[in-house]
Design an enzyme around this catalytic site. Structure first.
Site, short mmCIF file in Angstrom:
data_model
loop_
_atom_site.label_atom_id
_atom_site.label_comp_id
_atom_site.label_asym_id
_atom_site.label_seq_id
_atom_site.Cartn_x
_atom_site.Cartn_y
_atom_site.Cartn_z
N GLU A 1 45.21 43.79 31.90
CA GLU A 1 46.44 43.02 32.08
C GLU A 1 47.35 43.12 30.85
O GLU A 1 48.58 43.11 30.99
CB GLU A 1 46.09 41.58 32.43
CG GLU A 1 45.49 41.50 33.84
CD GLU A 1 44.89 40.16 34.20
OE1 GLU A 1 45.23 39.62 35.25
OE2 GLU A 1 44.06 39.65 33.41
N GLU B 1 37.17 41.20 37.72
CA GLU B 1 37.01 39.75 37.81
C GLU B 1 36.24 39.30 39.05
O GLU B 1 35.41 38.38 38.99
CB GLU B 1 38.38 39.07 37.77
CG GLU B 1 38.94 38.87 36.37
CD GLU B 1 39.65 40.10 35.82
OE1 GLU B 1 40.34 39.98 34.80
OE2 GLU B 1 39.53 41.19 36.43
#
Length: 259
Positions: free
Chosen positions: A113, A133
């Site tokens: 990210e 995730e």
């Protein structure tokens, strides 16, 4: 000349280019709160210092960033997600000036990210990218879950997000996530080459172009045309714009002042 900001993030400058190095190799450059605050301070310096034209974000020890330091957080440490700024201080509030990622090894979870918050990416041929995730029962909440489908074909983004499986550097380049691939260990050198090409251009024009490119994603065509004219009026009337025209006519390199 370099400046050790926290021991966890090293910041230096070379010819108008700021280099921000995450320096937590023992933790695969996973971020804790102190490292995130140091990155935020560095990009604030980038935007405030007229001598800095662009920046490179990289990691020490052969890894870009493996995300959040879960061990530190579980032990009661500060979150690397900063209020109003996001993970690492940049995912929710990007710097005004260009930021280039130089990737060796893994860029995963929050580290991926961070990469998505950069404007360009230079990666080692051995680099790997992913959002794992869901494998941990978590959600990529620092931007990837909604940014990645904007950057990639929908089916490809969904595969990465929902399987959590990584992709290699060649695949990332083919998908448009990576600008340039370089041999292992050469990502910083490649990113600096790209950064210098950006830094040689008019700083006001570069910053405004980045602003239009980011904000314009939400505009209709008519809004974009109207705002492009209104927002760039000051740049067009600047001393740098006149200098650019004179330098072209005189067949020399322009001398930018940022005014």
């Amino acid at each position: 000349m370099g400046q050790d900001v926290t021991g966890e993030v090293f910041v230096e400058r070379r010819d108008g280019v700021q280099i921000i190095t995450i320096n937590r190799p023992g933790a695969k450059n996973a971020l804790d709160g102190a490292a995130a605050r140091a990155i935020a301070a560095a990009v604030d310096e980038l935007d405030e210092d007229a001598e800095l034209r662009t920046a490179v974000l990289t990691g020490a020890g052969g890894t870009f960033c493996s995300g959040m330091d879960l061990k530190a957080f579980a032990a009661g440490g500060e979150s690397p997600g900063l209020p109003g700024r996001g993970f690492g201080g940049i995912t929710a509030r990007r710097p005004r000036k260009p930021l280039i990622a130089a990737v060796e090894g893994w860029a995963v979870a929050g580290g991926f990210e961070l990469l998505l918050a950069c404007d360009m990416v230079v990666a080692s041929e051995k680099a790997r990218f992913g959002v794992p995730e869901v494998k941990r029962g978590l959600v990529a909440a620092a931007g990837a879950a909604f940014v990645l489908p904007q950057r990639l074909p929908h089916a490809v983004a969904m595969e990465m997000l929902l399987t959590g499986d990584p992709i290699d550097a060649g695949r990332a380049r083919d998908l448009g996530l990576v600008n340039r691939l370089v041999p292992e260990g050469q990502s910083l050198a490649g990113a600096l080459e790209l950064a210098r090409a950006v830094a040689g251009n008019g700083p006001l024009a570069v910053a405004m172009t980045k602003r239009l490119a980011l904000e314009g994603r939400d505009w209709t065509f008519a809004e974009g045309m109207e705002k492009s004219v209104s927002l760039t009026r000051e740049v067009s009337a600047s001393a740098d714009a006149r200098e650019g025209a004179r330098a072209f006519a005189e067949k020399r390199k322009p001398v930018w002042t940022g005014r």
